[in-house]
Each structure stands twice: as structure tokens, then as C-alpha cells.
Enzyme design. Structure first.
Site, PDB file in Angstrom:
ATOM      1  CG  HIS A 168      -0.272   0.016   2.542  1.00 15.14           C
ATOM      2  ND1 HIS A 168      -0.286  -1.054   3.408  1.00 15.14           N
ATOM      3  CD2 HIS A 168       0.456   0.975   3.159  1.00 15.14           C
ATOM      4  CE1 HIS A 168       0.399  -0.751   4.490  1.00 15.14           C
ATOM      5  NE2 HIS A 168       0.867   0.470   4.379  1.00 15.14           N
TER       6      HIS A 168
HETATM    7  P1  TYD Z   1      -2.977  -3.222   7.652  1.00 18.70           P
HETATM    8  O1  TYD Z   1      -2.696  -1.780   7.358  1.00 18.70           O
HETATM    9  O2  TYD Z   1      -3.864  -3.935   6.667  1.00 18.70           O
HETATM   10  O3  TYD Z   1      -1.600  -4.009   7.798  1.00 18.70           O
HETATM   11  P2  TYD Z   1      -0.558  -4.400   6.621  1.00 18.70           P
HETATM   12  O4  TYD Z   1      -0.819  -3.472   5.466  1.00 18.70           O
HETATM   13  O5  TYD Z   1       0.802  -4.253   7.194  1.00 18.70           O
HETATM   14  O6  TYD Z   1      -0.808  -5.834   6.289  1.00 18.70           O
HETATM   15  O7  TYD Z   1      -3.629  -3.294   9.087  1.00 18.70           O
HETATM   16  C1  TYD Z   1      -4.131  -4.500   9.623  1.00 18.70           C
HETATM   17  C2  TYD Z   1      -5.398  -4.207  10.437  1.00 18.70           C
HETATM   18  O8  TYD Z   1      -5.118  -3.348  11.543  1.00 18.70           O
HETATM   19  C3  TYD Z   1      -6.498  -3.540   9.630  1.00 18.70           C
HETATM   20  O9  TYD Z   1      -7.733  -4.162   9.986  1.00 18.70           O
HETATM   21  C4  TYD Z   1      -6.529  -2.115  10.121  1.00 18.70           C
HETATM   22  C5  TYD Z   1      -5.986  -2.209  11.528  1.00 18.70           C
HETATM   23  N1  TYD Z   1      -5.229  -1.015  11.953  1.00 18.70           N
HETATM   24  C6  TYD Z   1      -5.786  -0.117  12.840  1.00 18.70           C
HETATM   25  O10 TYD Z   1      -6.957  -0.277  13.285  1.00 18.70           O
HETATM   26  N2  TYD Z   1      -5.052   0.956  13.262  1.00 18.70           N
HETATM   27  C7  TYD Z   1      -3.791   1.175  12.797  1.00 18.70           C
HETATM   28  O11 TYD Z   1      -3.134   2.164  13.211  1.00 18.70           O
HETATM   29  C8  TYD Z   1      -3.232   0.258  11.833  1.00 18.70           C
HETATM   30  C9  TYD Z   1      -1.857   0.465  11.267  1.00 18.70           C
HETATM   31  C10 TYD Z   1      -3.982  -0.826  11.448  1.00 18.70           C
END
Ligand code: TYD
Length: 140
Positions: free
Chosen positions: A52
Site C-alpha cells: 500500500h
Molecule cells: P494493515 O494496514 O492492513 O496491515 P498491513 O498493510 O501491514 O498488512 O492493518 C491491519 C489491520 O489493523 C487492519 O484491519 C486495520 C488495523 N489497523 C488499525 O486499526 N489501526 C492502525 O493504526 C493500523 C496500522 C492498522
């Protein structure tokens, strides 16, 4: 590419077996106001996350334990930065696509971010990211 590596201040006792201590201070050592800190843990070697870009967030990434490759893409080229020391910090400006690859099980990725969590501030589709980069460039 719009990123910079910073040296996170670190200290050790003379007795190295007592471990190290690293630290940074908001606005003094980090070029943005920190609104949020999160960390990713218990990931196995070979884990691939991220995929992302952020449209608003400035971020400082650091790895207090282990080794994680951060692949950065500005829509034109890709670069790899390896976070493999508690004293390495990676400052990312908005508009960079990132992917993270775990080189070692249990490596911890910590992120200090300039914005509160907002899923609408993410671009999670690579084609849309390229479109975003082109639009930004045509505005300049
Ligand atoms: P995500 O951004 O999808 O992680 P990655 O891209 O590293 O795989 O985040 C995973 C989950 O955590 C998603 O459901 C959103 C939640 N989240 C929050 O609620 N607050 C935050 O600050 C972050 C970074 C993620």
C-alpha cells in the site's frame, strides 16, 4: 526517491551483555509530529506485508529486533532498504508504495506515523497508485 535513513541514537553499557537502549524524540529527531505508533510482531520469516501507499502519512519505520526488507516504489523505480539494527530509522514521505519482507521470524516492525488511523488515506491497489503518481506529477 522521497525517503531518508536516520541514525536512531543508541547507547550501551560497557557490559554489552546488559543490552542497548535506543531513543528518539518527537520533532527533535523526527521531522513530523507523531500522532500514532504501531508495531507488527510474531510474523514468520518470509512474511510479506504492506502492499500500500499513504496519501497523507509521514512515517518513521524501525526494527528494534530482527531484520526486515522494506521495498519502496515511487511509481518509477524500486529500492530496497534493510532494517536490521535498532539504530536504523527509515523516514518515508507520503506517496510511496511499500512492501515489507520478514528476513527472520519474530522481527518487529515499529512505525511512528504523523496521522491517526484512517483507511481512506491508504491506496491499496497498485494500478490506482500509478494513477495517483501521474495525477500528482501533472499538477506540478
Ligand atoms: P494493515 O494496514 O492492513 O496491515 P498491513 O498493510 O501491514 O498488512 O492493518 C491491519 C489491520 O489493523 C487492519 O484491519 C486495520 C488495523 N489497523 C488499525 O486499526 N489501526 C492502525 O493504526 C493500523 C496500522 C492498522
Amino acid at each position: 526517491m522521497k525517503y531518508s535513513l536516520i541514525d536512531i541514537k543508541s547507547t550501551h553499557y560497557d557490559d554489552k551483555t546488559a543490552g542497548g537502549l535506543s531513543f528518539f524524540e518527537g520533532e527533535r529527531d523526527v521531522p513530523f509530529k507523531i500522532r500514532r505508533i504501531y508495531w507488527i510482531y510474531e510474523a514468520e520469516k518470509g512474511t510479506h506485508r504492506g502492499f500500500h501507499a499513504h496519501t497523507l502519512n509521514w512515517q518513521l519505520l524501525f526494527c528494534p529486533y530482527g531484520s526486515i526488507d522494506i521495498i519502496l516504489d515511487d511509481g518509477h523505480e524500486r529500492e530496497k532498504v534493510t532494517l536490521d539494527s535498532p539504530s536504523k530509522g527509515l523516514v518515508l514521505s507520503p506517496g510511496l508504495w511499500r512492501e515489507m519482507i520478514w528476513n527472520k521470524t519474530g522481527s518487529v516492525l515499529c512505525v511512528a506515523a504523523s496521522e491517526y488511523y484512517d483507511p481512506d488515506e491508504y491506496i491499496r491497489d497498485y494500478d490506482k497508485f500509478i494513477e495517483y503518481v501521474k495525477n500528482k506529477e501533472s499538477e506540478q
